[in-house]
Structure formats: structure tokens, C-alpha cells
Design a protein around this motif. Structure first.
Motif, mmCIF file in Angstrom:
data_model
loop_
_atom_site.group_PDB
_atom_site.id
_atom_site.type_symbol
_atom_site.label_atom_id
_atom_site.label_comp_id
_atom_site.label_asym_id
_atom_site.label_seq_id
_atom_site.Cartn_x
_atom_site.Cartn_y
_atom_site.Cartn_z
ATOM 1 N N ASP A 200 0.895 -1.281 -0.023
ATOM 2 C CA ASP A 200 0.071 -0.402 -0.032
ATOM 3 C C ASP A 200 1.173 1.338 0.233
ATOM 4 O O ASP A 200 0.530 2.175 0.258
ATOM 5 N N ASN A 201 2.226 1.225 -0.260
ATOM 6 C CA ASN A 201 3.039 2.231 -0.725
ATOM 7 C C ASN A 201 3.573 2.481 -1.787
ATOM 8 O O ASN A 201 4.148 1.637 -1.894
ATOM 9 N N PRO A 202 2.927 3.815 -2.214
ATOM 10 C CA PRO A 202 3.606 3.731 -3.741
ATOM 11 C C PRO A 202 4.863 3.693 -4.467
ATOM 12 O O PRO A 202 5.594 3.514 -4.495
ATOM 13 N N THR A 203 5.961 3.996 -3.118
ATOM 14 C CA THR A 203 6.866 4.257 -3.037
ATOM 15 C C THR A 203 7.972 2.961 -2.936
ATOM 16 O O THR A 203 9.016 2.478 -3.542
ATOM 17 N N LEU A 204 7.334 2.295 -1.748
ATOM 18 C CA LEU A 204 7.925 0.796 -2.033
ATOM 19 C C LEU A 204 7.893 0.034 -3.048
ATOM 20 O O LEU A 204 8.474 -0.461 -3.635
ATOM 21 N N ALA A 205 6.166 0.072 -3.690
ATOM 22 C CA ALA A 205 6.135 -0.279 -4.955
ATOM 23 C C ALA A 205 7.689 -0.209 -6.152
ATOM 24 O O ALA A 205 8.254 -0.793 -6.664
ATOM 25 N N LEU A 206 7.756 1.364 -6.166
ATOM 26 C CA LEU A 206 8.729 1.330 -6.866
ATOM 27 C C LEU A 206 9.954 0.939 -7.278
ATOM 28 O O LEU A 206 10.861 0.945 -7.477
ATOM 29 N N VAL A 207 10.565 1.491 -4.944
ATOM 30 C CA VAL A 207 11.877 0.156 -4.743
ATOM 31 C C VAL A 207 11.786 -0.921 -5.623
ATOM 32 O O VAL A 207 12.718 -1.556 -5.771
ATOM 33 N N LEU A 208 10.385 -1.828 -5.550
ATOM 34 C CA LEU A 208 10.364 -3.286 -5.355
ATOM 35 C C LEU A 208 10.723 -3.212 -7.220
ATOM 36 O O LEU A 208 11.019 -4.261 -7.577
ATOM 37 N N LEU A 209 9.823 -2.755 -8.087
ATOM 38 C CA LEU A 209 10.314 -2.119 -9.272
ATOM 39 C C LEU A 209 11.828 -2.183 -9.710
ATOM 40 O O LEU A 209 12.398 -2.209 -10.273
ATOM 41 N N TYR A 210 12.805 -1.178 -8.553
ATOM 42 C CA TYR A 210 14.512 -1.106 -9.177
ATOM 43 C C TYR A 210 14.612 -2.020 -9.334
ATOM 44 O O TYR A 210 15.648 -2.802 -9.763
ATOM 45 N N LEU A 211 14.726 -3.166 -7.296
ATOM 46 C CA LEU A 211 15.149 -4.261 -7.365
ATOM 47 C C LEU A 211 15.044 -5.269 -8.998
ATOM 48 O O LEU A 211 15.874 -6.261 -8.792
ATOM 49 N N ALA A 212 13.293 -5.160 -8.616
ATOM 50 C CA ALA A 212 13.252 -6.842 -9.719
ATOM 51 C C ALA A 212 14.213 -6.147 -11.633
ATOM 52 O O ALA A 212 14.777 -6.790 -11.803
ATOM 53 N N GLY A 213 14.174 -5.059 -11.953
ATOM 54 C CA GLY A 213 15.201 -4.640 -13.052
ATOM 55 C C GLY A 213 16.397 -5.194 -12.918
ATOM 56 O O GLY A 213 16.332 -5.598 -13.735
ATOM 57 N N ILE A 417 17.348 3.970 -5.490
ATOM 58 C CA ILE A 417 18.185 4.630 -4.771
ATOM 59 C C ILE A 417 19.145 5.345 -3.677
ATOM 60 O O ILE A 417 18.956 5.408 -2.984
ATOM 61 N N THR A 418 17.627 6.294 -3.116
ATOM 62 C CA THR A 418 16.895 7.174 -2.279
ATOM 63 C C THR A 418 16.407 6.135 -1.567
ATOM 64 O O THR A 418 16.371 7.090 0.047
ATOM 65 N N ASN A 419 15.915 5.271 -1.362
ATOM 66 C CA ASN A 419 14.948 4.828 -0.117
ATOM 67 C C ASN A 419 15.182 2.405 0.239
ATOM 68 O O ASN A 419 14.508 2.105 -0.103
ATOM 69 N N PRO A 420 16.916 2.683 -0.813
ATOM 70 C CA PRO A 420 17.132 1.243 -0.439
ATOM 71 C C PRO A 420 16.490 0.489 0.986
ATOM 72 O O PRO A 420 15.961 -1.007 0.919
ATOM 73 N N GLY A 421 16.650 1.155 2.232
ATOM 74 C CA GLY A 421 15.742 1.157 3.142
ATOM 75 C C GLY A 421 14.781 0.174 3.299
ATOM 76 O O GLY A 421 13.919 -0.292 4.436
ATOM 77 N N LEU A 422 13.916 0.828 2.454
ATOM 78 C CA LEU A 422 12.607 -0.120 2.985
ATOM 79 C C LEU A 422 12.068 -0.762 2.322
ATOM 80 O O LEU A 422 11.234 -1.833 2.237
ATOM 81 N N ALA A 423 13.496 -1.691 1.631
ATOM 82 C CA ALA A 423 13.160 -3.396 0.791
ATOM 83 C C ALA A 423 14.251 -4.020 1.674
ATOM 84 O O ALA A 423 14.523 -5.133 1.567
ATOM 85 N N GLY A 424 14.788 -3.083 3.345
ATOM 86 C CA GLY A 424 15.384 -3.608 3.630
ATOM 87 C C GLY A 424 17.021 -4.189 2.632
ATOM 88 O O GLY A 424 17.433 -5.427 3.037
ATOM 89 N N ARG A 425 17.057 -3.382 1.498
ATOM 90 C CA ARG A 425 18.312 -3.778 1.297
ATOM 91 C C ARG A 425 19.284 -2.452 0.795
ATOM 92 O O ARG A 425 19.563 -2.457 -0.016
ATOM 93 N N GLY A 426 20.080 -2.340 2.299
ATOM 94 C CA GLY A 426 20.706 -1.443 2.138
ATOM 95 C C GLY A 426 20.564 0.023 2.735
ATOM 96 O O GLY A 426 19.462 0.105 3.465
ATOM 97 N N GLY A 427 21.611 0.882 3.260
ATOM 98 C CA GLY A 427 21.004 2.257 3.141
ATOM 99 C C GLY A 427 22.326 3.379 2.511
ATOM 100 O O GLY A 427 22.479 2.784 1.170
ATOM 101 N N LEU A 428 22.673 3.864 3.139
ATOM 102 C CA LEU A 428 23.388 5.009 2.553
ATOM 103 C C LEU A 428 24.632 4.460 2.432
ATOM 104 O O LEU A 428 25.343 5.682 1.639
ATOM 105 N N LYS A 429 25.895 3.843 3.390
ATOM 106 C CA LYS A 429 26.760 3.189 3.052
ATOM 107 C C LYS A 429 26.246 2.381 1.560
ATOM 108 O O LYS A 429 27.220 2.809 0.294
ATOM 109 N N GLU A 430 25.839 1.621 0.936
ATOM 110 C CA GLU A 430 25.594 0.988 -0.556
ATOM 111 C C GLU A 430 25.423 1.838 -0.822
ATOM 112 O O GLU A 430 25.837 1.895 -2.492
ATOM 113 N N THR A 431 24.637 3.131 -1.058
ATOM 114 C CA THR A 431 23.908 3.864 -1.877
ATOM 115 C C THR A 431 25.852 4.985 -2.198
ATOM 116 O O THR A 431 25.920 4.651 -3.423
#
Length: 488
Positions: A200-213, A417-431
Motif C-alpha cells: 500500500d506504499n507507492p514508494t515501496l512499489a517503485l523500490v521493488l520495481l528497481y530491485l526487480a529490474g 537508490i534513495t530508499n533502499p531501506g524500505l525493502a531492507g536492502r542497504g542504506g546510505l553506505k551502499e548508496t
């Protein structure tokens, strides 16, 4: 037939290219699982289906560009550079390096998963290890390193052995997936009540599209082998079509079936090994067989991504975008130096970086930038080189599609790249690591242009020809033009 020392040998059929491209299909067991546990099966099916539609549309843009430059190594990044270098030479190194990183760094993650799967199944007591720079190195790392070295040795001796091995591995994996999909219905152990939508979070949906890509966009992988197809004008789009159909099927049907069989929570608790759990329900005592199939699939993924990364790095050097030493082919017509450099990078990441998956997810930034700019390069190539031969040609309306796809890629990349923590896949360090890895290409580019090519004056942009040289036109295999929608 004697192959010139600068030319990759044309020995592949579209089937071989499709099998090499399909090696990333194992992402269904390395990426999809944790998403199901996070947002539910219906959400994952929608995310991956949407990502595959975008990836397939982009891949057909790349297929046209591949037939424009049938002897150009480097795949999508090379096409982006061709379209944009008349405006600035600094786009080329960024998109090329980002493209290579996406295909390269995945190998360290897959190698580590390979080692963990094998160690857990057959060597569960081997928990020894040493600490090096904050990373606990054990048997999984050694097994992963052995896998990386083995695929390097296979790839430097020619593309045909690698193509045969990947074909066999993909067939074995496909048979396993069919069994995994069919058995739950035969045995009556599937229920639709286990599937939910928790996104139900559009931002998370885009993060998951980023990871799926990271996985779905690799449907363009067959374009990397365009210089090695016997008939690139027909083989490239055909290989992409087959990849797209199979990947869409796998990435939608597998989550649908396994979630209704095992349950979303169980999949989320074991995201890399849920295939074993499902098969143990359907076929008790089959865990060793399932792990063997998954291990073969992981190793075949390494074969394909290593071959693709080596060609991407070769293309960067041959486009004068990084050091010239990587542009050489070995005695077997393979980019041996590029493959060797790729191996060294992945061994370093495997042994020195702890959170490999998070860094790979962060490295996806360069891939999305490359894909987005390649879509816009398609439009520029249509405008700037209208008379350039295109054995495979899409209709004019695809120009608008390319613009929209490029915008979509940049929006998804910016949010991902600015919200990796929403999917539990890293944070500022990884960015930050992703940005450093991406922009290290600039000093290497300047080293090439200002030192290694110092006999030539540095130019901020380059003139591009309206037509290919006559000799290059003569080399394009005749009679392989593909029927597409007419250019209106």
C-alpha cells in the motif's frame, strides 16, 4: 573460416543466444522470495509482470539498435554511446561502466549464494572460518571462488562450449520449474487463500520495481552477443522474444504456485531456499536433488553473466571509453583480458565485502541509467541517422514509447537508490558505494583519452557518420532482414 583478430567469431544461433540470456532466470529463487515475505504474492506477481513488460519493450528497442551495429561489442551501453556521443563524450563512460557493473557484481552475490547452498546441504558441520576486514570468510566463500574461477576457465576457451553448457543447465532448470509448478495441483496441496496483497506504499512499489529490474531487464542480454550471431538481423530479436516469453511465464507462475503451496511467511523466512521446502512437501526426501538443481542453475547463471560482463567490458574499451588493454581478444577469439579483470573484481568483492546483496542492489543504479539513456539514444539515432541500415525496424510510434520508457527508468532509479531501506536492502553506505563504483569510470576515461590516446586531440563531442563505412555494410549478413511493423 578465418576470423580477423579484432572480430568476435560469428558462431551463435538465436537459440544459443536465448539460452545465454536466460541464465538470469534463476532470480526467481534469489530475489523473488524475500519480496513475497515482504508484500505478499499478488503484489510480487504484479510488480514482476509490470517490470517484464517494461523490460521487453526496451529490449525490442535494443534489438533494432543491435542490427544497426552488428559488429559492435558492448550491448545496450554501446548503443547508448552511439546515440549520444555527438552531444557529449562523457555519457559513454558512465552508461558503459554502469552496464558492466550490473552484469559483473551479480556474480559475487550468486557465487556466495552458491557456496551457502552447497555448504548448508552437504557440509553443514563446516562452520570454520577467519575474519578479514570485518568479513567472516568460510567454506561458502571458497566454494564461491571456485565457481567463479571455473566459469572463467570455461569462457576463455570460446563461446560455443559456454553456450552448450548453459543450454543444458537452463533445460534442467526449466524441467525442474515445470515439476515444481505442476505437482502442487496434482497432489491437491495448493490453495489460493494463501495469496495476499500487502503493498500500500507507492514508494515501496517503485523500490521493488528497481530491485526487480536487476533481473527482468536482463531480457536484453542476447543483444550482447549480436557480433557473434550468424545472422544478427534475425537472431537478435528472435533470441529476445524467446527470453521474454519464458521469463514472463516463470516470474508470474512460480510465485503464484509456491505461495499457495508453502505459504508466504515460510517463503519470507527462507527466501533463497524455499524451492527445497516446497519440494519436500511434494516429494519428501528430495532436498539433495533440489539443491543440486539449484546449484547447477546458480553455476550456469555465473557462466552467462561472466560471458556478458566480459563482452560489456570489451565494448567499453573498444569504444575508447576505458584503458585500451581490455580491447584484445585471445587466441580463441574471446575477450580474455576483460574476463580476467571481471574475475579479479568479483573475487575481491566476494572476500572483502560483507553485505554483497545490498551492494549489488545499489549497483543497479548504473544499469537503470544506462537503460534509460539507451531508450533516448534510440530516438536520437532515428533522428540523426535516418538512412542507416536497420535489418530489424520498428514503427515510428516506438519513438514515443522510448521517451516514456526512459522517463520511467530514471524515476524508478531515483526512488530506488534513495530508499533502499524500505525493502531492507542497504542504506546510505551502499548508496555511496554505488556512486563511487559508478563514477570511477571518469578517471579511467580521462586516462584513456588524455594519455593513452594523447596523439589525438581531446574532443568534448564527436562527429558521427550518416552511414556506416562501405566495408562494414558489406560484412552484414545478407538476407536476414526481419519483418516488423512498417516505419510510417
Amino acid at each position: 573460416m578465418t576470423v580477423p583478430p579484432h572480430r568476435l567469431p560469428r558462431v551463435l544461433s538465436w537459440k544459443s543466444g536465448a539460452f545465454l540470456g536466460l541464465t538470469t532466470i534463476l532470480g526467481v529463487f534469489t530475489t523473488v522470495g524475500y519480496m513475497i515475505g515482504l508484500v505478499g504474492a499478488w503484489s510480487v506477481i504484479a510488480i514482476w509482470a509490470a517490470s517484464m513488460v517494461v523490460a521487453t519493450a526496451q529490449a525490442f528497442l535494443y534489438a533494432e539498435m543491435a542490427t544497426m551495429f552488428p559488429d559492435t561489442a558492448g550491448g545496450v551501453a554501446a548503443y547508448a554511446n552511439e546515440g549520444l556521443r555527438r552531444y557529449t563524450v562523457f555519457v559513454g563512460p558512465i552508461v558503459s561502466w554502469g552496464y558492466w557493473l550490473a552484469y559483473s557484481l551479480v556474480q559475487a552475490a550468486v557465487a556466495l549464494i552458491f557456496g551457502q547452498v552447497v555448504q548448508a546441504q552437504w557440509f553443514p558441520e563446516a562452520t570454520w572460518g577467519v575474519d578479514l576486514l570485518g568479513v567472516h570468510i568460510g567454506l561458502p566463500h571458497l566454494l564461491g571462488a571456485a565457481a567463479l574461477v571455473s566459469v572463467f576457465l570455461l569462457n576463455i576457451f570460446g563461446i560455443r562450449p559456454a553456450a552448450r553448457v548453459t543450454s543444458l543447465g537452463v533445460i534442467i532448470f526449466t524441467v525442474f520449474v515445470v515439476v515444481l509448478v505442476v505437482l502442487p495441483f496434482i497432489e491437491g496441496k495448493w490453495s489460493v487463500t494463501g495469496l495476499t496483497w500487502r503493498l500500500d506504499n507507492p514508494t515501496l512499489a517503485l523500490v521493488l520495481l528497481y530491485l526487480a529490474g536487476w533481473t527482468t531487464y536482463a531480457v536484453e542480454g542476447p543483444s550482447l552477443f549480436a557480433p557473434e550471431y550468424r545472422s544478427p538481423g534475425s537472431d537478435t530479436p528472435q533470441a529476445i522474444r524467446v527470453c521474454a516469453m519464458l521469463m514472463i511465464g516463470v516470474f508470474t507462475i512460480v510465485p503464484f504456485v509456491v505461495s499457495g503451496t508453502l505459504g508466504e511467511k515460510a517463503i519470507g523466512d527462507n527466501p533463497n531456499g524455499y524451492a527445497v521446502d516446497v519440494m519436500n512437501i511434494l516429494w519428501p526426501g528430495s532436498s539433495s536433488l533440489v539443491v543440486a538443481v539449484v546449484a547447477i542453475g546458480l553455476w550456469v547463471t555465473l557462466v552467462g553473466t561472466s560471458a556478458q560482463a566480459g563482452r560489456a567490458l570489451l565494448g567499453i574499451s573498444r569504444s575508447d571509453l576505458t584503458v585500451k588493454q581490455l580491447s584484445k581478444l585471445n587466441g580463441y577469439g574471446m575477450p580474455g583480458r576483460a574476463l580476467g579483470a571481471d574475475l579479479v573484481v568479483n573475487l575481491l568483492i566476494l572476500f572483502l565485502v560483507g553485505n554483497t546483496v545490498a551492494i549489488v542492489a545499489a549497483s543497479n543504479l548504473g544499469y537503470f541509467i544506462c537503460c534509460g539513456l539507451a531508450c533516448w539514444a534510440y530516438v536520437l539515432l532515428r533522428r540523426d541517422r535516418p538512412q542507416w541500415p536497420r535489418p530489424y525496424r520498428l514503427s515510428r510510434k516506438w519513438g514515443a514509447v522510448a521517451i516514456v520508457l526512459g522517463i520511467f527508468d530514471f524515476v524508478v532509479a531515483a526512488v530506488g537508490i534513495t530508499n533502499p531501506g524500505l525493502a531492507g536492502r542497504g542504506g546510505l553506505k551502499e548508496t555511496l558505494i554505488a556512486l563511487v563504483l559508478l563514477f570511477v569510470c571518469i578517471p579511467l576515461f580521462l586516462l584513456r583519452r588524455l594519455w593513452q590516446d594523447r596523439d589525438h586531440a581531446f574532443a568534448w563531442r564527436e562527429d558521427t557518420p550518416a552511414l556506416p563505412p562501405a566495408a562494414e555494410q558489406a560484412e552484414v549478413p545478407q538476407g536476414d532482414a526481419v519483418a516488423a511493423e512498417p516505419d510510417q
